[in-house]
Design a protein around this motif. Structure first.
Motif, PDB file in Angstrom:
ATOM      1  N   ASP A 143      -7.758   3.524  -6.510  1.00  0.00           N
ATOM      2  CA  ASP A 143      -8.213   2.493  -5.586  1.00  0.00           C
ATOM      3  C   ASP A 143      -8.391   1.145  -6.280  1.00  0.00           C
ATOM      4  N   GLY A 144      -8.773   1.163  -7.546  1.00  0.00           N
ATOM      5  CA  GLY A 144      -8.873  -0.088  -8.302  1.00  0.00           C
ATOM      6  C   GLY A 144      -7.519  -0.740  -8.486  1.00  0.00           C
ATOM      7  N   ALA A 145      -6.514   0.065  -8.776  1.00  0.00           N
ATOM      8  CA  ALA A 145      -5.151  -0.467  -8.926  1.00  0.00           C
ATOM      9  C   ALA A 145      -4.671  -1.044  -7.603  1.00  0.00           C
ATOM     10  N   MET A 146      -4.923  -0.342  -6.527  1.00  0.00           N
ATOM     11  CA  MET A 146      -4.481  -0.830  -5.225  1.00  0.00           C
ATOM     12  C   MET A 146      -5.184  -2.140  -4.862  1.00  0.00           C
ATOM     13  N   PHE A 147      -6.467  -2.224  -5.134  1.00  0.00           N
ATOM     14  CA  PHE A 147      -7.203  -3.454  -4.859  1.00  0.00           C
ATOM     15  C   PHE A 147      -6.602  -4.611  -5.659  1.00  0.00           C
ATOM     16  N   ALA A 148      -6.355  -4.382  -6.938  1.00  0.00           N
ATOM     17  CA  ALA A 148      -5.842  -5.447  -7.811  1.00  0.00           C
ATOM     18  C   ALA A 148      -4.495  -5.978  -7.313  1.00  0.00           C
ATOM     19  N   PHE A 149      -3.590  -5.091  -6.962  1.00  0.00           N
ATOM     20  CA  PHE A 149      -2.274  -5.528  -6.490  1.00  0.00           C
ATOM     21  C   PHE A 149      -2.382  -6.259  -5.154  1.00  0.00           C
ATOM     22  N   ASN A 179       0.830  -1.209   0.000  1.00  0.00           N
ATOM     23  CA  ASN A 179       0.000   0.000   0.000  1.00  0.00           C
ATOM     24  C   ASN A 179       0.864   1.259   0.000  1.00  0.00           C
ATOM     25  N   ARG A 180       1.927   1.259   0.793  1.00  0.00           N
ATOM     26  CA  ARG A 180       2.827   2.417   0.848  1.00  0.00           C
ATOM     27  C   ARG A 180       3.459   2.677  -0.519  1.00  0.00           C
ATOM     28  N   ARG A 181       3.944   1.635  -1.159  1.00  0.00           N
ATOM     29  CA  ARG A 181       4.564   1.785  -2.484  1.00  0.00           C
ATOM     30  C   ARG A 181       3.559   2.268  -3.530  1.00  0.00           C
ATOM     31  N   LEU A 182       2.372   1.689  -3.488  1.00  0.00           N
ATOM     32  CA  LEU A 182       1.353   2.077  -4.458  1.00  0.00           C
ATOM     33  C   LEU A 182       0.885   3.509  -4.236  1.00  0.00           C
ATOM     34  N   MET A 183       0.696   3.909  -2.991  1.00  0.00           N
ATOM     35  CA  MET A 183       0.286   5.284  -2.719  1.00  0.00           C
ATOM     36  C   MET A 183       1.343   6.270  -3.226  1.00  0.00           C
TER      37      MET A 183
END
Length: 145
Positions: free
Chosen positions: A100-106, A72-76
């Motif tokens: 948020d869709g990208a974060m959910f997918a990862f 989550n930290r990296r994606l944010m």
């Protein structure tokens, strides 16, 4: 988790995708919104409470807590400066939905791998890595901008 490094999230929105089985490509957000309304698609999940469209409800595994926080930290960090005209259509600004869709997918791919489930999220992540947005799904199909 190194997978998130160097991804040009949403950098190729509207660009032509090679013909891929199960992928319905659209060139604009307006076209995507029309296709969702008329094509039997549902939005990809975006929040922790949303159900996984490929696996259904999955357990929250405490042993992944640290890995999820780091992911989550990296994606944010990668998605924080997201401000693209291609993610706006009329009164609709879908920057947060896209992020948020990208974060959910990862996160789901991390869980899928941990649980030894079939790699349904892998093609979704590959689309993000190529700069596109897999924003909706239908049985056997992804809608991609």
């Amino acid at each position: 988790m190194q997978r998130t490094a160097g991804i040009g999230f949403f950098s190729r929105l509207g660009e032509t995708l090679p013909a891929t089985a199960g992928v319905v490509a659209v060139r604009s957000l307006a076209e995507a919104l029309r296709t969702i309304d008329t094509g039997g698609f549902e939005w990809m999940p975006t929040t922790l409470g949303d159900s996984d469209p490929f696996h259904g409800a999955l357990p929250r595994t405490p042993e992944l807590a640290d890995a999820r926080r780091e992911l989550n930290r990296r994606l944010m960090r990668a998605l924080s400066a997201l401000d693209l005209p291609a993610l706006r259509c009329g009164a609709h600004d879908l920057h947060l939905v896209a992020r948020d869709g990208a974060m959910f997918a990862f996160r789901q791919r991390l869980l899928e791998t941990h649980l030894g489930l079939p790699a349904h999220w892998e093609p979704v992540l590959a689309l993000y890595e190529r700069g596109h947005w897999p924003l909706a799904h239908a049985p056997g199909r992804l809608l991609v901008l």
